[in-house]
Design an enzyme around this catalytic site. Structure first.
Site, mmCIF file in Angstrom:
data_model
loop_
_atom_site.group_PDB
_atom_site.id
_atom_site.type_symbol
_atom_site.label_atom_id
_atom_site.label_comp_id
_atom_site.label_asym_id
_atom_site.label_seq_id
_atom_site.Cartn_x
_atom_site.Cartn_y
_atom_site.Cartn_z
ATOM 1 N N SER A 1 0.837 -1.189 0.000
ATOM 2 C CA SER A 1 0.000 0.000 0.000
ATOM 3 C C SER A 1 0.883 1.255 0.000
ATOM 4 C CB SER A 1 -0.937 -0.035 1.209
ATOM 5 O OG SER A 1 -1.927 0.971 1.142
ATOM 6 N N ARG B 1 -12.060 6.516 9.923
ATOM 7 C CA ARG B 1 -11.703 5.095 9.950
ATOM 8 C C ARG B 1 -12.777 4.243 9.280
ATOM 9 N NH1 ARG B 1 -7.482 1.992 9.471
ATOM 10 N NH2 ARG B 1 -7.470 0.153 10.798
ATOM 11 N N ASP C 1 -8.782 -6.122 -5.063
ATOM 12 C CA ASP C 1 -8.346 -4.869 -4.455
ATOM 13 C C ASP C 1 -8.778 -3.722 -5.366
ATOM 14 O OD1 ASP C 1 -7.078 -2.691 -3.356
ATOM 15 O OD2 ASP C 1 -5.059 -3.546 -3.410
ATOM 16 N N HIS D 1 -8.228 -4.933 -0.572
ATOM 17 C CA HIS D 1 -6.918 -4.336 -0.315
ATOM 18 C C HIS D 1 -6.227 -4.961 0.897
ATOM 19 C CE1 HIS D 1 -3.781 -1.379 -0.602
ATOM 20 N NE2 HIS D 1 -4.022 -0.880 0.585
ATOM 21 N N ASP D 2 -6.995 -5.373 1.882
ATOM 22 C CA ASP D 2 -6.424 -5.974 3.091
ATOM 23 C C ASP D 2 -5.685 -7.274 2.821
ATOM 24 O OD1 ASP D 2 -6.843 -4.169 5.071
ATOM 25 O OD2 ASP D 2 -8.526 -5.209 6.017
#
Length: 455
Positions: free
Chosen positions: A225, A295, A395, A428-429
């Site tokens: 990232s 968040r 992602d 993405h994680d």
């Protein structure tokens, strides 16, 4: 090896460690008889392998926390280095009299050729792997480093072979000088007066730390990232100091959509009444509402649609199937709402609002092609490293298409590049999670590096 024996300038308190995953890295077993007093009691079994354990244990009354040496580094100790020479920033400002927090794992070999730098993403830190300890020297639960599943003894980035360094970037809130620290010009916390920092500034700060550690060239620089952006920037700012670059789930610049997400998150923070123009420390408050919303926005972008559907679907909170809703606009009705609020609450307890603004802006500014007429191929021409680029199919924050842009620019310059596009459902994680195909690619690549540097 439980920890490295590198000489350090001073010890930094672990504080609130960065973003960690709830992965269990030790087995709790009842120890019969008196409390063990030796580091390796040899009494326990590895629950995964069903063999006698030979690793260290940490006594706690009649219980022992056994650390599998093939799963974790064990207890690691953060360190700091102070720099009196100002760091010139891209903005024209400078950061003077600053400190960097870092951790190291493994041993530096005789010719100092096996060093690997790990660059962290938005809300992570220098605590990359291993466990932190409490005041009694016992491992803290859930204190695993944020990439503990990838880095350690026998893992894809093997600390039995490589000397791994994690550095906390300036502007962060996990030990390195940042907005919560004292501004030497005012005697008060920097707050919003902390200078804007960029990816390039971070790389230069990291290079200074490596100078102090006596490391002239890295076997590899690795990041996912935002960390991947730093890894790419290393090959352009200090091309002669990098042998290999591993850029995971990253992009050569943010898309307009990504900048938009960052701006919404920043506006949530700065419009919180408790923000006080970034000087909320003086008022004894924290802009929690803004941090929570920021968040929540971030978490939505980290997960794929399929992952959210599988994890939450349209499941209700505290209601049976077919039961009527409460018909409220304020109550939590769905599991996904509960999850997002929980993540927001947790984040607001440990992360600094000014740091969030700084790091998301650094993300926005990263664009190495900007000074080359927008041509990434021209920007990447100065790189000398060999590359491994990894992306994940679901992602959508940093899609495979963005990684392919990087690969094309490298191929245009006839650079040595390997590319893996992993079919993973996590979004993405995925770069933080255990995926055997992903970890297999990283392991194979580092085997190649190990042969080169004879690690």
């Amino acid at each position: 090896m439980l920890h490295d024996d590198t000489k350090v300038s001073q010890r930094a308190p672990p504080g609130k460690c960065g973003y960690t995953r709830p992965q269990r890295r030790f087995v709790l077993a009842e120890a019969p008889g008196p409390t063990p007093t030796v580091p390796n009691c040899g009494r326990f079994k590895n629950a995964a392998k069903e063999v006698d354990a030979t690793g260290p244990c940490f006594a706690r009354g009649r219980f022992c926390f056994f650390l599998d040496p093939f799963m974790s580094l064990g207890i690691v100790t953060p360190s700091t280095l102070h720099f009196g020479t100002p760091l010139a920033l891209q903005s024209g400002a400078q950061l003077r009299d600053y400190t960097l927090a870092y951790e190291t794992y493994g041993r530096l070999n005789a010719d100092r050729s096996n060093a690997v730098l790990i660059c962290h993403a938005l809300n992570a830190s220098h605590h990359v792997a291993g466990l932190h300890a409490d005041a009694n020297g016992q491992p803290l639960p859930k204190s695993e480093g944020w990439w503990d599943n990838l880095i350690g003894p026998g893992k894809p980035v093997d600390t039995n072979r490589f000397f791994v360094i994690g550095v906390n970037n300036p502007g962060s809130c996990f030990g390195s000088t940042g907005p919560t620290h004292t501004n030497p010009d005012t005697g008060k916390p920097y707050g919003a007066d902390f200078p804007v920092v960029t990816v390039e500034d971070w790389v230069n700060a990291q290079a200074r730390l490596l100078d102090q550690l006596g490391i002239g060239q890295l076997a590899a620089v690795v990041g996912g990232s935002l960390g991947g952006m730093q890894a790419l920037s290393w090959t352009l700012q200090h091309p002669e100091r990098v042998r290999h670059c591993v850029a995971i789930a990253t992009a050569p610049k943010l898309s307009a959509q990504n900048i938009a997400f960052n701006e919404v998150a920043r506006r949530a923070i700065v419009t919180d009444p408790d923000f006080h123009g970034g000087h909320f420390y003086e008022h004894g408050v924290v802009p929690r509402r803004g941090l929570r919303v920021a968040r929540m926005i971030g978490h939505i972008t980290y997960l794929s649609d399929d992952a959210m559907e599988q994890k939450f679907g349209r499941e209700w909170v505290g209601r049976e199937v077919g039961e009527a809703p409460s018909y409220s606009t304020q109550d939590i009705e769905f599991q996904v709402e509960s999850y997002l609020r929980y993540q927001g609450d947790k984040f607001s307890d440990y992360f600094d609002a000014n740091t969030y603004l700084l790091i998301t802006r650094a993300l926005d500014y990263f664009d190495p092609a900007r000074t080359h007429g927008g041509k990434l191929s021209a920007a990447m021409s100065k790189a000398l490293a060999r590359f491994l680029v990894i992306s994940f199919t679901t992602d959508w924050r940093f899609s495979p298409a963005r990684s392919r842009e990087i690969v094309k620019a490298l191929v245009d310059n006839r650079h040595d590049v390997s590319y893996a596009e992993i079919d993973a459902p996590h979004g993405h994680d995925a770069f933080l999670l255990d995926d055997p195909r992903y970890h297999g690619v990283v392991r194979a690549y580092f085997e190649r590096i190990a042969r080169e540097v004879k690690a």
